[in-house]
Scaffold this motif. Structure first.
Motif, PDB file in Angstrom:
ATOM      1  N   ALA A   1       0.814  -1.094  -0.082  1.00 14.93           N
ATOM      2  CA  ALA A   1      -0.064  -0.081  -0.054  1.00 14.93           C
ATOM      3  C   ALA A   1       0.911   1.211   0.049  1.00 14.93           C
ATOM      4  N   GLY A   2       1.944   1.039   0.893  1.00 19.16           N
ATOM      5  CA  GLY A   2       2.651   2.504   0.711  1.00 19.16           C
ATOM      6  C   GLY A   2       3.606   2.634  -0.486  1.00 19.16           C
ATOM      7  N   LEU A   3       4.002   1.684  -0.763  1.00 22.34           N
ATOM      8  CA  LEU A   3       4.750   1.527  -2.286  1.00 22.34           C
ATOM      9  C   LEU A   3       3.894   2.119  -3.367  1.00 22.34           C
ATOM     10  N   ALA A   4       2.700   1.620  -3.351  1.00 23.29           N
ATOM     11  CA  ALA A   4       1.469   2.045  -4.640  1.00 23.29           C
ATOM     12  C   ALA A   4       1.399   3.621  -4.249  1.00 23.29           C
ATOM     13  N   CYS A   5       1.184   4.086  -3.159  1.00 26.37           N
ATOM     14  CA  CYS A   5       0.989   5.658  -2.889  1.00 26.37           C
ATOM     15  C   CYS A   5       2.273   6.358  -3.150  1.00 26.37           C
TER      16      CYS A   5
ATOM     17  N   LEU B   1      -0.277   7.119   6.208  1.00 26.29           N
ATOM     18  CA  LEU B   1      -0.015   5.895   7.157  1.00 26.29           C
ATOM     19  C   LEU B   1      -0.175   4.581   6.349  1.00 26.29           C
ATOM     20  N   ALA B   2       0.511   3.699   6.033  1.00 30.47           N
ATOM     21  CA  ALA B   2       0.655   2.615   5.484  1.00 30.47           C
ATOM     22  C   ALA B   2       1.165   1.303   6.446  1.00 30.47           C
ATOM     23  N   CYS B   3       0.700   1.328   7.645  1.00 29.65           N
ATOM     24  CA  CYS B   3       1.456   0.754   8.773  1.00 29.65           C
ATOM     25  C   CYS B   3       0.937  -0.896   8.607  1.00 29.65           C
ATOM     26  N   GLY B   4      -0.098  -1.357   7.875  1.00 33.74           N
ATOM     27  CA  GLY B   4      -0.520  -2.825   8.075  1.00 33.74           C
ATOM     28  C   GLY B   4      -1.315  -2.847   9.328  1.00 33.74           C
ATOM     29  N   ALA B   5      -1.688  -3.985   9.659  1.00 29.88           N
ATOM     30  CA  ALA B   5      -2.562  -4.345  10.790  1.00 29.88           C
ATOM     31  C   ALA B   5      -1.705  -5.015  11.685  1.00 29.88           C
ATOM     32  N   VAL B   6      -2.208  -6.178  12.359  1.00 28.43           N
ATOM     33  CA  VAL B   6      -1.340  -6.800  13.364  1.00 28.43           C
ATOM     34  C   VAL B   6      -0.946  -8.292  13.132  1.00 28.43           C
ATOM     35  N   SER B   7      -1.336  -8.798  12.188  1.00 34.11           N
ATOM     36  CA  SER B   7      -0.870 -10.063  11.810  1.00 34.11           C
ATOM     37  C   SER B   7       0.498 -10.071  11.466  1.00 34.11           C
ATOM     38  N   TRP B   8       1.378 -11.227  11.468  1.00 34.63           N
ATOM     39  CA  TRP B   8       2.583 -11.498  11.128  1.00 34.63           C
ATOM     40  C   TRP B   8       3.614 -10.201  11.894  1.00 34.63           C
ATOM     41  N   PRO B   9       3.476  -9.977  12.933  1.00 35.73           N
ATOM     42  CA  PRO B   9       4.003  -8.752  13.639  1.00 35.73           C
ATOM     43  C   PRO B   9       5.692  -8.694  13.546  1.00 35.73           C
TER      44      PRO B   9
ATOM     45  N   ARG C   1      -7.053 -19.733  15.577  1.00 35.00           N
ATOM     46  CA  ARG C   1      -5.368 -19.608  16.148  1.00 35.00           C
ATOM     47  C   ARG C   1      -5.395 -18.128  16.328  1.00 35.00           C
ATOM     48  N   PRO C   2      -4.104 -17.700  17.196  1.00 31.54           N
ATOM     49  CA  PRO C   2      -3.812 -16.417  17.714  1.00 31.54           C
ATOM     50  C   PRO C   2      -3.768 -15.472  16.120  1.00 31.54           C
ATOM     51  N   ILE C   3      -4.183 -14.473  16.403  1.00 29.92           N
ATOM     52  CA  ILE C   3      -4.084 -13.171  15.359  1.00 29.92           C
ATOM     53  C   ILE C   3      -2.874 -13.249  14.820  1.00 29.92           C
ATOM     54  N   GLU C   4      -1.626 -13.166  15.631  1.00 28.23           N
ATOM     55  CA  GLU C   4      -0.374 -13.075  15.204  1.00 28.23           C
ATOM     56  C   GLU C   4       0.197 -14.487  13.908  1.00 28.23           C
ATOM     57  N   GLU C   5      -0.747 -15.318  13.965  1.00 27.22           N
ATOM     58  CA  GLU C   5      -0.606 -16.307  12.707  1.00 27.22           C
ATOM     59  C   GLU C   5      -1.456 -15.961  11.602  1.00 27.22           C
ATOM     60  N   ALA C   6      -2.336 -14.849  11.733  1.00 25.15           N
ATOM     61  CA  ALA C   6      -3.409 -14.739  10.628  1.00 25.15           C
ATOM     62  C   ALA C   6      -2.638 -14.167   9.432  1.00 25.15           C
ATOM     63  N   ILE C   7      -3.091 -14.676   8.165  1.00 22.99           N
ATOM     64  CA  ILE C   7      -2.697 -14.221   7.066  1.00 22.99           C
ATOM     65  C   ILE C   7      -3.199 -12.554   6.994  1.00 22.99           C
ATOM     66  N   SER C   8      -4.259 -12.174   7.706  1.00 19.22           N
ATOM     67  CA  SER C   8      -4.849 -10.825   7.545  1.00 19.22           C
ATOM     68  C   SER C   8      -5.626 -10.539   8.697  1.00 19.22           C
ATOM     69  N   CYS C   9      -6.263  -9.448   8.941  1.00 22.96           N
ATOM     70  CA  CYS C   9      -7.186  -8.932   9.945  1.00 22.96           C
ATOM     71  C   CYS C   9      -8.350  -8.287   9.363  1.00 22.96           C
ATOM     72  N   ALA C  10      -9.294  -8.527  10.084  1.00 21.06           N
ATOM     73  CA  ALA C  10     -10.450  -7.556  10.224  1.00 21.06           C
ATOM     74  C   ALA C  10     -10.324  -6.396  11.459  1.00 21.06           C
ATOM     75  N   GLY C  11     -10.956  -5.479  11.156  1.00 20.98           N
ATOM     76  CA  GLY C  11     -10.769  -4.301  12.051  1.00 20.98           C
ATOM     77  C   GLY C  11      -9.833  -3.332  11.314  1.00 20.98           C
ATOM     78  N   GLY C  12      -9.658  -2.157  12.263  1.00 24.04           N
ATOM     79  CA  GLY C  12      -8.523  -1.134  11.826  1.00 24.04           C
ATOM     80  C   GLY C  12      -9.394  -0.099  11.846  1.00 24.04           C
ATOM     81  N   ILE C  13      -8.784   1.087  11.414  1.00 28.27           N
ATOM     82  CA  ILE C  13      -9.487   2.488  11.263  1.00 28.27           C
ATOM     83  C   ILE C  13     -10.832   2.275  10.560  1.00 28.27           C
TER      84      ILE C  13
ATOM     85  N   GLY D   1      -4.225   0.733   2.964  1.00 25.60           N
ATOM     86  CA  GLY D   1      -3.834  -0.883   3.179  1.00 25.60           C
ATOM     87  C   GLY D   1      -4.702  -1.589   4.389  1.00 25.60           C
ATOM     88  N   GLU D   2      -3.863  -2.345   4.935  1.00 24.57           N
ATOM     89  CA  GLU D   2      -4.757  -3.465   5.625  1.00 24.57           C
ATOM     90  C   GLU D   2      -5.153  -2.728   7.166  1.00 24.57           C
TER      91      GLU D   2
END
Length: 401
Positions: free
Chosen positions: A14-18, A162-170, A333-345, A366-367
């Motif tokens: 997302a940041g690179l596309a921007c 801000l293109a900071c991602g969510a919280v999966s794969w921290p 499984r824990p959110i840290e293992e998720a490929i992606s997340c729902a939620g955010g801004i 982005g995510e």
């Protein structure tokens, strides 16, 4: 007149596309801050098994895969699958459409695409500051820590994206610390998406952990069955098909606790056809009979683990189970293992250009935004599309002053 200063936080897709679109739209001084030593680490990880960047299905069907389809539609229409293939070709990366409709670069890898992309951005004057961690944001000022020099700097910009991602794969950079920079009221709490689900298997199933359930359908009660495959793991089920059921399972669990995931193990046969085959083979052993009707060893093991032994010799009941075996899902499984997340801004905290309504000149993409989608190219496509939309928003805002 000096160039307008634009800071992008996060060097993911997302940041690179921007950054790319901004470099095309005007004479901007663009700096991308990334806390990791290199760009797009999650993008590279996702591409290790084949970079699925979009999907070639009909655009209306494509957009319907998102939970906020109406909101995302104009952004996806502005940069859809065909646009992505053309963009990749412009970077020297040829692509193809797989049998499932998914779009991949010919080499299947993410690294060649990323290298070509970063070179284009650098040739256009985009600056990258790796190992720089943003600690705080106030209006259009950032407190940035140089992780190498251990020195803090105040950075002021005309616009911040801000293109900071969510919280999966921290561990790859998306640690969610940006949530401390914003008003909590505009953030929908994150939940795991595209993640494995928990099932209480018996010890009997251990020998087939890691084996796939191929050519099956899966659904939650009241929903349309979806076709694909999933993998039986030590903790439950994982893979693309179960990920596509995540949202329905989550909604079911909110009202009833553990939920039921139904599987059709032989979608090419009707229940009547299965019943007929079972009745014709009564003199054979169960394993031989089940194999002859099309069940492989993994599916047979699942039946033996989930279905009551009292039903195994009842052809009518077994035909029903094969077409609608009920697997109880205990959780995720824990959110840290998720490929992606729902939620955010929250989407209502943003204008149509992805600028924060309560923080002019601050954009997000982005995510980290509150949208959700299954795997299959939908996640990356939306990250690229929202990154481009944010860039167009920055351009419009800075040129309206």
């Amino acid at each position: 007149m000096p160039s307008k200063q634009v800071v992008i936080v996060g060097a993911g897709p997302a940041g690179l596309a921007c950054a790319e679109v901004l470099s095309e739209l005007g004479d901007y001084d663009i700096t991308v801050y990334e806390q990791k030593p290199s760009a797009a680490r999650k993008f590279l990880m996702a591409g290790k098994t084949g970079l699925n960047i979009s999907h070639a299905e009909d655009l209306d069907h494509f957009i319907s895969r998102y939970d906020h389809a109406k909101w995302l539609r104009p952004m996806i229409e502005g940069f859809h699958a065909q646009d992505i293939q053309a963009w990749m070709k412009g970077l020297g990366i040829e692509s193809y459409i797989g049998s499932s409709g998914r779009i991949f670069p010919n080499e299947m890898k993410a690294a060649p695409l990323l290298r070509a992309w970063l070179k284009r951005l650098q040739d256009r004057g985009v600056k990258f500051r790796y190992r720089h961690q943003v600690l705080a944001m106030q209006d259009r000022e950032l407190m940035v820590l140089d992780l190498v020099q251990q020195q803090q700097n105040h950075i002021t910009a005309d616009a911040i994206v801000l293109a900071c991602g969510a919280v999966s794969w921290p561990q790859l950079g998306s640690d969610g610390k940006w949530q401390n920079w914003l008003d909590a009221s505009i953030i929908q709490p994150f939940i795991a998406s595209n993640v494995g689900v928990l099932v209480n298997w018996s010890e009997y199933l251990q020998p087939i952990f890691g084996q796939p359930l191929k050519r099956i359908q899966a659904w939650v009660a009241g929903q349309v069955p979806q076709f694909g495959e999933m993998v039986i793991s030590h903790y439950g089920l994982e893979g693309g098909l179960v990920y596509r059921c995540n949202r329905d399972l989550r909604e079911a669990m909110q009202t009833q606790g553990p939920a039921i995931l139904y599987l059709d193990l032989l979608p090419d046969l009707s229940q009547e056809q299965i019943l007929q085959k079972l009745q014709q083979g009564k003199k054979q052993s169960l394993n031989t009979l089940w194999q002859k009707i099309g069940l492989d060893k993994t599916k047979i093991a699942l039946i033996r683990d989930v279905v009551s032994k009292n039903d195994w010799n009842d052809a009518i009941k077994m035909a029903q189970h094969i077409k609608q075996i009920a697997v109880q899902i205990q959780g995720f499984r824990p959110i840290e293992e998720a490929i992606s997340c729902a939620g955010g801004i929250r989407l209502d905290a943003l204008n149509k250009h992805l600028m924060l309504k309560n923080s002019p000149y601050i954009f997000a993409c982005g995510e980290m935004l509150d949208w959700d989608a299954p795997t299959g190219g939908y996640l990356l496509n939306a990250c690229l599309a929202t990154g481009r939309t944010a860039a167009q928003g920055v351009h419009a805002q800075l040129n309206s002053d």
